[in-house]
Design a protein around this motif. Structure first.
Motif, PDB file in Angstrom:
ATOM      1  N   GLY A  63      41.082 -12.800  -0.470  1.00 17.19           N
ATOM      2  CA  GLY A  63      41.601 -13.162  -1.773  1.00 17.19           C
ATOM      3  C   GLY A  63      42.501 -14.538  -1.691  1.00 17.19           C
ATOM      4  N   VAL A  64      43.336 -14.531  -0.477  1.00 19.63           N
ATOM      5  CA  VAL A  64      44.120 -15.543  -0.265  1.00 19.63           C
ATOM      6  C   VAL A  64      43.297 -16.970   0.137  1.00 19.63           C
ATOM      7  N   SER A  65      42.086 -16.714   0.714  1.00 19.71           N
ATOM      8  CA  SER A  65      41.264 -17.953   1.076  1.00 19.71           C
ATOM      9  C   SER A  65      40.564 -18.632  -0.167  1.00 19.71           C
ATOM     10  N   LYS A  66      40.065 -17.666  -1.258  1.00 23.04           N
ATOM     11  CA  LYS A  66      39.493 -17.837  -2.254  1.00 23.04           C
ATOM     12  C   LYS A  66      40.339 -18.706  -2.908  1.00 23.04           C
ATOM     13  N   LEU A 121      51.222 -20.777 -15.228  1.00 23.41           N
ATOM     14  CA  LEU A 121      52.655 -20.542 -14.422  1.00 23.41           C
ATOM     15  C   LEU A 121      52.274 -21.305 -13.019  1.00 23.41           C
ATOM     16  N   GLY A 122      51.217 -21.985 -12.874  1.00 24.65           N
ATOM     17  CA  GLY A 122      51.049 -22.801 -11.604  1.00 24.65           C
ATOM     18  C   GLY A 122      50.522 -22.007 -10.548  1.00 24.65           C
ATOM     19  N   ARG A 123      49.819 -20.945 -10.601  1.00 18.25           N
ATOM     20  CA  ARG A 123      49.144 -20.144  -9.484  1.00 18.25           C
ATOM     21  C   ARG A 123      47.789 -20.184  -9.579  1.00 18.25           C
ATOM     22  N   ALA A 124      47.131 -19.924  -8.682  1.00 19.37           N
ATOM     23  CA  ALA A 124      45.595 -19.861  -8.540  1.00 19.37           C
ATOM     24  C   ALA A 124      45.451 -18.345  -8.179  1.00 19.37           C
ATOM     25  N   TYR A 125      44.293 -17.636  -8.731  1.00 11.68           N
ATOM     26  CA  TYR A 125      44.024 -16.292  -8.587  1.00 11.68           C
ATOM     27  C   TYR A 125      42.793 -16.097  -8.269  1.00 11.68           C
ATOM     28  N   LEU A 155      40.746 -22.526  -4.563  1.00 13.58           N
ATOM     29  CA  LEU A 155      41.053 -22.895  -5.943  1.00 13.58           C
ATOM     30  C   LEU A 155      42.185 -23.683  -6.502  1.00 13.58           C
ATOM     31  N   TYR A 156      43.336 -23.408  -5.616  1.00 18.03           N
ATOM     32  CA  TYR A 156      44.488 -24.260  -5.881  1.00 18.03           C
ATOM     33  C   TYR A 156      44.417 -25.651  -5.233  1.00 18.03           C
ATOM     34  N   ASP A 157      43.694 -25.745  -4.114  1.00 15.00           N
ATOM     35  CA  ASP A 157      43.460 -27.146  -3.491  1.00 15.00           C
ATOM     36  C   ASP A 157      42.134 -27.171  -2.865  1.00 15.00           C
ATOM     37  N   PRO A 158      41.117 -27.711  -3.748  1.00 17.37           N
ATOM     38  CA  PRO A 158      39.730 -27.969  -3.277  1.00 17.37           C
ATOM     39  C   PRO A 158      39.707 -28.837  -1.594  1.00 17.37           C
ATOM     40  N   SER A 159      40.605 -29.349  -1.408  1.00 19.60           N
ATOM     41  CA  SER A 159      40.539 -30.278  -0.083  1.00 19.60           C
ATOM     42  C   SER A 159      40.484 -29.088   0.996  1.00 19.60           C
ATOM     43  N   LEU A 160      41.172 -27.829   0.587  1.00 18.71           N
ATOM     44  CA  LEU A 160      41.090 -27.104   1.856  1.00 18.71           C
ATOM     45  C   LEU A 160      39.940 -26.327   1.807  1.00 18.71           C
TER      46      LEU A 160
END
Length: 160
Positions: A112-115, A33-37, A119-124
């Motif tokens: 959890g949001v930070s992790k 679904l395009g989400r990172a968990y 995971l969604y954008d490794p450049s962050l």
């Protein structure tokens, strides 16, 4: 096996070390679904957090952010991860959190949001890591011991 007699021979035989920072390539981790968990923890609170691109809507246990975390300080704690990563209003967050109190739950959702963001954008990751948001704060309340009034507090001593 090659004949290795010096450190230079060893380096050429091994090549680049797998643990060097240049060798680690992080790829985005997303579901269908395009989400990172990710799971975040703080004190006794555990938060399951899903992050996906959107308008900045935050839902915690089925309620809006302002309804669940009524105090502005708790809302600010949760939004710190977005501020540090410079992505305010770009991601929707859906979180379920159990255990602990509201302060611990806010910290768990922030973790959890930070992790999930990294995971969604490794450049962050570098910004979040430098701010210390990817490290779980392991401080928990010490348990009460037998024969004590609290964890360390003894009963009042009476000489007579």
């Amino acid at each position: 096996m090659a004949d290795i007699k010096s450190l230079d021979d060893l380096k050429s035989a091994v090549g680049s070390t797998p643990m060097s920072p240049a060798a680690i390539v992080r790829v985005p981790v997303r579901d269908k679904l395009g989400r990172a968990y990710a799971t975040g923890k703080r004190k006794n609170a555990v938060a399951r957090v899903w992050v996906k691109p959107g308008s900045g809507k935050v839902t915690v246990n089925g309620k809006e952010l302002a309804a669940y975390f009524a105090r502005p300080v708790l809302q600010m704690i949760l939004k710190q991860a977005f501020t540090v990563a410079n992505v305010e209003g770009q991601f929707d967050v859906m979180a379920t959190v159990v255990g602990g109190g509201l302060s611990g739950q806010a910290g768990a959702v922030k973790h959890g949001v930070s992790k999930a963001l990294q995971l969604y954008d490794p450049s962050l990751r570098p910004a979040l890591k430098a701010a210390g948001f990817l490290t779980r704060d392991s401080r928990v309340v010490e348990r009460k011991k037998y024969g004590k009034r609290k964890a360390r507090r003894s009963f009042q001593f009476s000489k007579r």
